[in-house]
Motif scaffolding. Sequence first.
Motif, PDB file in Angstrom:
ATOM      1  N   UNK A 107       0.834  -1.206   0.000  1.00 50.38           N
ATOM      2  CA  UNK A 107       0.000   0.000   0.000  1.00 50.38           C
ATOM      3  C   UNK A 107       0.866   1.253   0.000  1.00 50.38           C
ATOM      4  N   UNK A 108       2.002   1.208   0.709  1.00 52.07           N
ATOM      5  CA  UNK A 108       2.883   2.377   0.705  1.00 52.07           C
ATOM      6  C   UNK A 108       3.470   2.625  -0.682  1.00 52.07           C
ATOM      7  N   UNK A 109       3.848   1.533  -1.370  1.00 55.61           N
ATOM      8  CA  UNK A 109       4.348   1.699  -2.741  1.00 55.61           C
ATOM      9  C   UNK A 109       3.255   2.225  -3.650  1.00 55.61           C
ATOM     10  N   UNK A 110       2.034   1.756  -3.459  1.00 53.61           N
ATOM     11  CA  UNK A 110       0.917   2.242  -4.274  1.00 53.61           C
ATOM     12  C   UNK A 110       0.669   3.724  -4.014  1.00 53.61           C
ATOM     13  N   UNK A 111       0.768   4.148  -2.749  1.00 51.02           N
ATOM     14  CA  UNK A 111       0.591   5.560  -2.432  1.00 51.02           C
ATOM     15  C   UNK A 111       1.691   6.408  -3.050  1.00 51.02           C
ATOM     16  N   UNK A 112       2.933   5.894  -3.001  1.00 50.05           N
ATOM     17  CA  UNK A 112       4.036   6.625  -3.630  1.00 50.05           C
ATOM     18  C   UNK A 112       3.815   6.768  -5.130  1.00 50.05           C
ATOM     19  N   UNK A 113       3.395   5.679  -5.773  1.00 48.37           N
ATOM     20  CA  UNK A 113       3.151   5.734  -7.214  1.00 48.37           C
ATOM     21  C   UNK A 113       2.042   6.718  -7.535  1.00 48.37           C
ATOM     22  N   UNK A 114       1.019   6.751  -6.698  1.00 52.59           N
ATOM     23  CA  UNK A 114      -0.090   7.696  -6.923  1.00 52.59           C
ATOM     24  C   UNK A 114       0.388   9.131  -6.770  1.00 52.59           C
ATOM     25  N   UNK A 115       1.208   9.398  -5.758  1.00 53.20           N
ATOM     26  CA  UNK A 115       1.756  10.749  -5.581  1.00 53.20           C
ATOM     27  C   UNK A 115       2.625  11.151  -6.767  1.00 53.20           C
ATOM     28  N   UNK A 116       3.408  10.206  -7.268  1.00 45.39           N
ATOM     29  CA  UNK A 116       4.249  10.519  -8.431  1.00 45.39           C
ATOM     30  C   UNK A 116       3.394  10.781  -9.661  1.00 45.39           C
ATOM     31  N   UNK A 117       2.334   9.975  -9.842  1.00 44.56           N
ATOM     32  CA  UNK A 117       1.457  10.159 -10.990  1.00 44.56           C
ATOM     33  C   UNK A 117       0.731  11.497 -10.946  1.00 44.56           C
ATOM     34  N   UNK A 118       0.386  11.956  -9.760  1.00 45.19           N
ATOM     35  CA  UNK A 118      -0.300  13.247  -9.610  1.00 45.19           C
ATOM     36  C   UNK A 118       0.656  14.418  -9.764  1.00 45.19           C
ATOM     37  N   UNK A 119       1.956  14.150  -9.715  1.00 45.24           N
ATOM     38  CA  UNK A 119       2.932  15.209  -9.888  1.00 45.24           C
ATOM     39  C   UNK A 119       3.411  15.799  -8.585  1.00 45.24           C
ATOM     40  N   UNK A 120       3.043  15.196  -7.460  1.00 46.42           N
ATOM     41  CA  UNK A 120       3.471  15.701  -6.161  1.00 46.42           C
ATOM     42  C   UNK A 120       4.903  15.279  -5.824  1.00 46.42           C
ATOM     43  N   UNK A 121       5.394  14.245  -6.475  1.00 47.66           N
ATOM     44  CA  UNK A 121       6.769  13.783  -6.273  1.00 47.66           C
ATOM     45  C   UNK A 121       7.493  13.754  -7.609  1.00 47.66           C
ATOM     46  N   UNK A 122       8.764  14.153  -7.575  1.00 44.27           N
ATOM     47  CA  UNK A 122       9.571  14.017  -8.785  1.00 44.27           C
ATOM     48  C   UNK A 122      10.046  12.566  -8.896  1.00 44.27           C
ATOM     49  N   UNK A 123      10.631  12.236 -10.039  1.00 40.97           N
ATOM     50  CA  UNK A 123      11.125  10.873 -10.237  1.00 40.97           C
ATOM     51  C   UNK A 123      12.213  10.532  -9.218  1.00 40.97           C
ATOM     52  N   UNK A 124      13.094  11.500  -8.932  1.00 40.53           N
ATOM     53  CA  UNK A 124      14.170  11.254  -7.976  1.00 40.53           C
ATOM     54  C   UNK A 124      13.619  11.034  -6.566  1.00 40.53           C
ATOM     55  N   UNK A 125      12.652  11.864  -6.170  1.00 41.71           N
ATOM     56  CA  UNK A 125      12.055  11.698  -4.849  1.00 41.71           C
ATOM     57  C   UNK A 125      11.338  10.363  -4.732  1.00 41.71           C
ATOM     58  N   UNK A 126      10.672   9.980  -5.806  1.00 46.19           N
ATOM     59  CA  UNK A 126       9.965   8.698  -5.821  1.00 46.19           C
ATOM     60  C   UNK A 126      10.948   7.539  -5.666  1.00 46.19           C
ATOM     61  N   UNK A 127      12.052   7.589  -6.406  1.00 46.55           N
ATOM     62  CA  UNK A 127      13.052   6.521  -6.330  1.00 46.55           C
ATOM     63  C   UNK A 127      13.665   6.425  -4.934  1.00 46.55           C
ATOM     64  N   UNK A 128      13.968   7.583  -4.322  1.00 47.22           N
ATOM     65  CA  UNK A 128      14.547   7.583  -2.980  1.00 47.22           C
ATOM     66  C   UNK A 128      13.570   6.995  -1.959  1.00 47.22           C
ATOM     67  N   UNK A 129      12.314   7.405  -2.042  1.00 52.36           N
ATOM     68  CA  UNK A 129      11.301   6.899  -1.106  1.00 52.36           C
ATOM     69  C   UNK A 129      11.072   5.400  -1.313  1.00 52.36           C
ATOM     70  N   UNK A 130      11.085   4.984  -2.562  1.00 52.43           N
ATOM     71  CA  UNK A 130      10.899   3.569  -2.855  1.00 52.43           C
ATOM     72  C   UNK A 130      12.052   2.742  -2.300  1.00 52.43           C
ATOM     73  N   UNK A 131      13.270   3.243  -2.435  1.00 52.73           N
ATOM     74  CA  UNK A 131      14.418   2.529  -1.902  1.00 52.73           C
ATOM     75  C   UNK A 131      14.348   2.424  -0.373  1.00 52.73           C
ATOM     76  N   UNK A 132      13.863   3.473   0.296  1.00 56.96           N
ATOM     77  CA  UNK A 132      13.707   3.420   1.747  1.00 56.96           C
ATOM     78  C   UNK A 132      12.709   2.347   2.153  1.00 56.96           C
ATOM     79  N   UNK A 133      11.632   2.226   1.383  1.00 55.07           N
ATOM     80  CA  UNK A 133      10.612   1.212   1.700  1.00 55.07           C
ATOM     81  C   UNK A 133      11.116  -0.198   1.473  1.00 55.07           C
ATOM     82  N   UNK A 134      11.889  -0.383   0.434  1.00 55.87           N
ATOM     83  CA  UNK A 134      12.322  -1.718   0.064  1.00 55.87           C
ATOM     84  C   UNK A 134      13.504  -2.210   0.876  1.00 55.87           C
ATOM     85  N   UNK A 135      14.176  -1.331   1.551  1.00 55.05           N
ATOM     86  CA  UNK A 135      15.339  -1.747   2.355  1.00 55.05           C
ATOM     87  C   UNK A 135      14.931  -2.206   3.714  1.00 55.05           C
TER      88      UNK A 135
END
Length: 135
Positions: A107-135
């Motif tokens: 669900x957290x990854x889905x929320x991140x993807x939704x924020x990125x799709x809406x334009x609230x997160x840049x690609x770099x911010x999305x990648x950093x947040x995703x890496x934090x979740x996956x580690x």
Amino acid sequence: MNDYPLLNLFLTMMYVFLWVLWFFLLFKVVTDIFQDHSLSGWAKAAWVIFVIVLPYVGVFVYLIARGRGMGRREVQQAKEREAAFKQYVRQAARDESEAGPGGGHVSELAQLAELKDRGHLSQEEYEKAKQKLLV
């Protein structure tokens, strides 16, 4: 240009196509030999040696002797992969439901993807947040 007429160009293209087709068939046969669990190690070694030493005869003999089973084995492996994927999805959904509402990595990854799709997160911010979740 007159030294290489259109017919020669066509024949060259046909030879290249047949050559690529031959290698595809050879790789398909060798792959099937190694993926067949009903063959013993000695039988696999014998088939591979036969296909390498006498490639044309070996491949055609393999197709005649075991060609019908190639399709069945491929279908069976596809079914096994699909069943494993469905089991993984069920397990991920079960883990997600056990984490409770708003919890879990899915669900957290889905929320991140939704924020990125809406334009609230840049690609770099999305990648950093995703890496934090996956580690």
